[in-house]
Design an enzyme around this catalytic site. Structure first.
Site, PDB file in Angstrom:
ATOM      1  CD  GLU A 198      -3.224  -0.511   2.152  1.00 41.42           C
ATOM      2  OE1 GLU A 198      -2.859   0.073   3.185  1.00 41.42           O
ATOM      3  OE2 GLU A 198      -4.373  -0.916   1.971  1.00 41.42           O
ATOM      4  CG  HIS A 245       9.555 -29.248  -0.365  1.00 41.77           C
ATOM      5  ND1 HIS A 245      10.296 -30.381  -0.589  1.00 41.77           N
ATOM      6  CD2 HIS A 245      10.070 -28.661   0.746  1.00 41.77           C
ATOM      7  CE1 HIS A 245      11.215 -30.491   0.360  1.00 41.77           C
ATOM      8  NE2 HIS A 245      11.099 -29.459   1.183  1.00 41.77           N
ATOM      9  CE  LYS A 252     -11.610   0.556   2.442  1.00 44.68           C
ATOM     10  NZ  LYS A 252     -11.221   1.317   3.622  1.00 44.68           N
TER      11      LYS A 252
END
Ligand code: PA5
Length: 395
Positions: free
Chosen positions: A265, A286, A387
């Protein structure tokens, strides 16, 4: 104690001119930083606030079985990451804290409601804006359960952490008289570790004075924080656009989530920034290990090494933590040979003082890095766009 090595497995990848010219910009960057109006997180918190946090934490511990913390992003990650690191993997006996508010999953919320039916619980809803959708939905659903279960003392069971004067949560506090805490104007979500947003939930199970002491110890790491920002920036200039944070303890996996938010951010603006990601070793060696060793050369890594463990497991006459660290050293050498620069941060122990100092170090460095990229480190316009879209489509 913290130690930093930003040279051993890095040097060949850095252009000396880049490095020297960025180091020379230090005073300019510090000046911008010191003149920002969003560095409230560098100021000392008051004794009065600490006492209020301790009293409220005692009240919660003495009256309820469980606290549900509702928040998302910067209003939850710091305390969640910290709490995860210091709980036992099994048979943990600390006071129960449930972190909700980060999902819109019906399955999760339905099962949470069922679980809370038999619990004597209270809520701490945390939102600086007071208008975050995930937080508000979870809060409404859990408040309805509280209303049904405890109509007589509902108001005592809700604690709100939000803006001092504005927003829907502050209005609700003013109307209902809930206990409340403030997130100061000069501190943004991802830099809010030293505010009640994180310190209240943490005060229930941990020593607040130690948390605060360790955090401010991080102030001494200003040179190291600047150097980390410079080295990362030099690597970015060489086409290393991805930083992989590597931890060797499963319970540090949320610490890397906190780091991802902090750097993602702060830097990810105007088409710039280093994309933060993480692996937990040895598990991910792995799987993603293949790509890191052998794939696209856009990655550099930052290893977080815990030198000594407080647990002892013997394997063939050696301590298991020693083997874990021997693997870490080997992985750095292997990845470096695969053209992946590796930076290292060492903690002598995984304890509160080291972790909170380290958090301060990373916050300083993220902010410095923002200025090196020529962007504002303390806003997050990209998050706001999503938002707004959601609010529009929910109308
Ligand atoms: O860092 C940020 O500002 C964001 O991640 C916010 O913390 C997050 O979106 C939650 O916002 P609020 O505290 O307003 O609910």
């Amino acid at each position: 104690m913290l130690k930093f090595d930003f040279t051993t497995y890095v040097n060949n990848f850095i252009n000396d001119n880049d490095y020297n010219s960025l180091i020379a910009k230090k005073e300019e960057v510090l000046d911008k930083f010191n003149h920002s109006n969003m560095i409230g997180w560098t100021k000392e918190i008051s004794e009065e606030l600490k006492n209020d946090l301790k009293d409220t934490a005692n009240y919660i511990r003495n009256n309820y079985d469980c606290l549900v913390v509702i928040g998302i992003g910067g209003s939850f990650l710091g305390s969640y990451a910290f709490d995860k690191m210091f709980r036992k993997y099994f048979n943990d006996s600390k006071f129960e804290i449930i972190y909700a508010g980060t999902t819109l999953s019906s399955k999760y919320l339905d099962e949470l409601l069922e679980y809370l039916n038999d619990k004597n619980f209270c809520l701490n809803v945390i939102s600086k804006s007071g208008s975050t959708m995930e937080t508000n939905i979870t809060y409404k659903v859990l408040k309805d359960l509280l209303k049904r279960k405890y109509p007589e003392d509902l108001n005592k069971r809700i604690i709100v952490t939000t803006d001092k004067d504005k927003g829907p949560l502050r209005e609700e506090v003013n109307e209902k008289g809930y206990k409340s805490f403030e997130i100061p104007d000069d501190i943004g979500g991802r830099y809010s570790f030293i505010t009640p947003a994180h310190l209240l939930p943490l005060s229930i199970n941990y020593d607040l004075d130690e948390i605060v002491k360790g955090y401010y110890k991080g102030k001494r790491l200003i040179d190291e924080a600047y150097q980390y920002a410079v080295v990362r920036h030099c690597l970015f200039k060489q086409g290393k656009y991805v930083e992989n944070y590597c931890v060797y303890e499963e319970n540090m996996s949320y610490f890397t989530e906190w780091l991802k938010q902090l750097f993602g951010e702060t830097e990810g603006k105007n088409g710039l920034g280093i994309y933060p990601t993480s692996t937990v070793h040895t598990r991910d060696l792995h799987s993603l290990g293949q790509f890191i060793q052998d794939g696209n050369k856009i990655i550099f890594e930052t290893f977080i090494k815990v030198e000594n463990s407080s647990n002892y497991v013997e394997y063939n006459g050696r301590e298991l933590n020693e083997i874990n660290n021997l693997v870490l050293d080997s992985v750095m050498r292997a990845h470096f040979s695969g053209k992946v620069p590796c930076l290292e941060i060492k903690l002598d122990k995984l304890n509160i003082i080291n972790i909170t100092s380290l958090m301060y170090f990373f916050m300083l460095s993220a902010a410095f890095s923002g200025y090196l990229f020529g962007i504002e480190p303390f806003d997050q316009p990209g998050v706001e766009i999503y938002k707004k879209e959601v609010r529009e489509s929910l109308k």
